[in-house]
Design a protein around this motif. Sequence first.
Motif, short mmCIF file in Angstrom:
data_model
loop_
_atom_site.label_atom_id
_atom_site.label_comp_id
_atom_site.label_asym_id
_atom_site.label_seq_id
_atom_site.Cartn_x
_atom_site.Cartn_y
_atom_site.Cartn_z
N GLN A 50 2.46 1.56 -3.38
CA GLN A 50 1.59 1.94 -4.47
C GLN A 50 1.13 3.56 -4.14
O GLN A 50 1.03 4.45 -5.14
CB GLN A 50 0.16 1.29 -4.15
CG GLN A 50 -0.93 1.50 -5.38
CD GLN A 50 -0.46 1.25 -6.77
OE1 GLN A 50 0.09 0.16 -6.82
NE2 GLN A 50 -0.56 2.22 -7.60
N TYR A 51 1.16 4.01 -3.06
CA TYR A 51 1.02 5.54 -2.69
C TYR A 51 2.04 6.00 -3.26
O TYR A 51 1.93 7.39 -4.03
CB TYR A 51 0.79 5.60 -1.12
CG TYR A 51 1.12 7.06 -0.83
CD1 TYR A 51 -0.36 7.86 -0.85
CD2 TYR A 51 2.11 7.89 -0.47
CE1 TYR A 51 -0.19 9.34 -0.77
CE2 TYR A 51 2.17 9.05 -0.12
CZ TYR A 51 1.17 9.81 -0.34
OH TYR A 51 1.19 11.30 0.09
N GLU A 69 0.81 -1.02 -0.03
CA GLU A 69 -0.12 -0.04 0.15
C GLU A 69 0.74 1.17 -0.16
O GLU A 69 0.43 2.21 -0.64
CB GLU A 69 -0.99 0.05 1.20
CG GLU A 69 -1.77 1.29 1.42
CD GLU A 69 -2.78 1.09 2.43
OE1 GLU A 69 -3.50 2.11 2.82
OE2 GLU A 69 -3.07 -0.10 3.08
N GLU A 74 3.96 5.65 -5.80
CA GLU A 74 3.75 5.34 -7.25
C GLU A 74 2.63 6.55 -7.87
O GLU A 74 3.07 7.20 -8.64
CB GLU A 74 3.56 3.99 -7.77
CG GLU A 74 3.36 3.91 -9.16
CD GLU A 74 3.26 2.50 -9.47
OE1 GLU A 74 2.89 2.37 -10.87
OE2 GLU A 74 3.61 1.50 -8.84
N ASN A 75 1.49 6.37 -7.05
CA ASN A 75 0.45 7.25 -7.64
C ASN A 75 0.76 8.91 -7.27
O ASN A 75 0.63 9.85 -8.10
CB ASN A 75 -0.90 7.08 -6.76
CG ASN A 75 -1.39 5.61 -7.18
OD1 ASN A 75 -1.11 5.08 -8.42
ND2 ASN A 75 -2.13 5.22 -6.14
N ASP A 76 1.45 9.06 -6.03
CA ASP A 76 1.82 10.60 -5.92
C ASP A 76 2.78 11.06 -6.81
O ASP A 76 2.57 12.20 -7.48
CB ASP A 76 2.50 10.54 -4.53
CG ASP A 76 2.69 11.98 -3.75
OD1 ASP A 76 1.60 12.59 -3.94
OD2 ASP A 76 3.58 12.35 -3.27
N ARG A 77 3.97 10.14 -7.11
CA ARG A 77 4.77 10.68 -7.89
C ARG A 77 3.90 10.97 -9.54
O ARG A 77 4.38 11.88 -10.08
CB ARG A 77 5.93 9.54 -8.37
CG ARG A 77 7.02 9.26 -7.26
CD ARG A 77 8.22 8.49 -7.77
NE ARG A 77 7.68 7.32 -8.00
CZ ARG A 77 7.81 6.11 -7.47
NH1 ARG A 77 8.13 6.02 -6.23
NH2 ARG A 77 7.57 4.92 -8.08
N LYS A 78 3.45 9.97 -9.89
CA LYS A 78 2.59 10.12 -11.12
C LYS A 78 1.78 11.52 -11.08
O LYS A 78 2.01 12.29 -12.11
CB LYS A 78 1.76 9.16 -11.52
CG LYS A 78 1.07 9.05 -12.73
CD LYS A 78 0.37 7.97 -13.20
CE LYS A 78 -0.47 7.94 -14.34
NZ LYS A 78 -1.11 6.84 -14.65
N ARG A 79 1.28 11.57 -10.02
CA ARG A 79 0.29 12.98 -9.79
C ARG A 79 1.01 14.04 -9.92
O ARG A 79 0.86 15.07 -10.94
CB ARG A 79 -0.55 13.09 -8.79
CG ARG A 79 -1.25 14.24 -8.41
CD ARG A 79 -1.99 14.18 -7.02
NE ARG A 79 -0.80 14.32 -5.88
CZ ARG A 79 -0.18 15.65 -5.72
NH1 ARG A 79 -0.54 16.49 -6.22
NH2 ARG A 79 0.68 15.22 -4.64
#
Length: 335
Positions: free
Chosen positions: A134-135, A131, A137-142
Motif C-alpha cells: 500500500q505504501y 502495508e 502504491e500511495n507513493d507512486r500515485k503521489r
Amino acid sequence: MEWQQIFDEYQIRPNYVEQISDKVYKLITNTQNYCLKFSALTKDQLGHWYAVYRYISESHVLGFVPLILTKENSPYYLIDDQVIMVSPWIESYRGDRPSDEWIASFHGLGKLHGSTLQNIEVNYSQDQLTEISQYFENDRKRKKEELLQYIRYFESKRFMAPFELQACMHYRDLEWTMQMMDKWQYIYMDLLKDNQSRKVVLCHGNMKPSHYTLLNDNAYFLNWEYARMDFPSRDLSAYLNSLFTYHDCDMKKINEGLSIYFQYIRFHDIDKCELIFELLDPDPYLSLLTEYVNSTESDEIRRSIQLEKKYRQLLFSNQLEQLLYPQLEVNKEEV
C-alpha cells in the motif's frame, strides 16, 4: 576558538596551520602532518557515532583513516559544543593514484562491506506485506500527480522561463523512470514473500569521490562521521549517484566496477531491487521543482544546473537498470 587548548589536548605542536575549507585544517609539524576537522556531528549524535567507532576498532575494520586520540584517550574533542576530530594527513600525489580510480574505489567499498557483512533474519507477516504494498502504491500515485501538477503549471504560462522549459523537456524521461520503478516494486513484493534474511553491512554513510583517497591501489575512507550499519545499497547508490552527475560518466566502467564489487558481496535480486529504488527515486528532482515554485529568489542559472544534474543522475540510473534487469534470477527462472 582557543587553538592552543586544542593543540594541548592532542599534544600536537604545529609550526603552521593551513585552512583547507571552512571545517578542515592542515596542521603541519616537524615530524607529521595532521587533519583537524570541525565535525558536523552534534552532541546528541555522539553516542551512536561512538558505538560505531568502537565496532570499527574492536572488529579491526580496515579502510578508515584512523583518528588521533586526545590525552584522555578520546577519539574526539568537544569544545564550545563543537566536535573536533584529528587524523593523520594523507597526501595524495598524482603518481600514487591508480590510472582508473573508479575500479580501485569499488574494490575498497567491496572490501568494507564484505568484511562487515551480517545476515539478519526477517519474517514479514501478511499484514506487513500488505502495508508495504500500500505504501508503494500511495507513493507512486503521489509522485506521478506531483510531477504532472508542476508540468501543467509550467505549460499553462504563455512564456516559460528556461528552468520551466527544462522541466517540461525532462517530463517524458521522468515518466519512464516511474514506470520502471513500478516494475521493480512488483518484483520486490514477490521476493519479500519468500526472502527470510537481509544483508546489513557497515556503511560509510556519505560515500562520494571526495570522501576517500587512493594510495597504492588501496582506498582509505575519510569523513566517516555518519558511518552506520545499513543495507549495502545505501552506500552503493550514494556513490553511483555522485558519479552520475558527470556528463561523461562511462557506463562500461561502472558495470565493470559493479562486477568487482559483487565479487566481495553477492547481490541477490532483492538487493538489486533496493539499489534501483535508491537510484530511480524521483523525489530529489521533485524537491527542486517544489523549491523553484515556492521561492521568490531569482537564481535561474544555479537552479537549472541543479535540475540538470538530478536529471542526469536519473538518466544514467535508467541505463544501469537496463543492465541489471536481465541479470535478475527471477528472469532466468522464467526462461
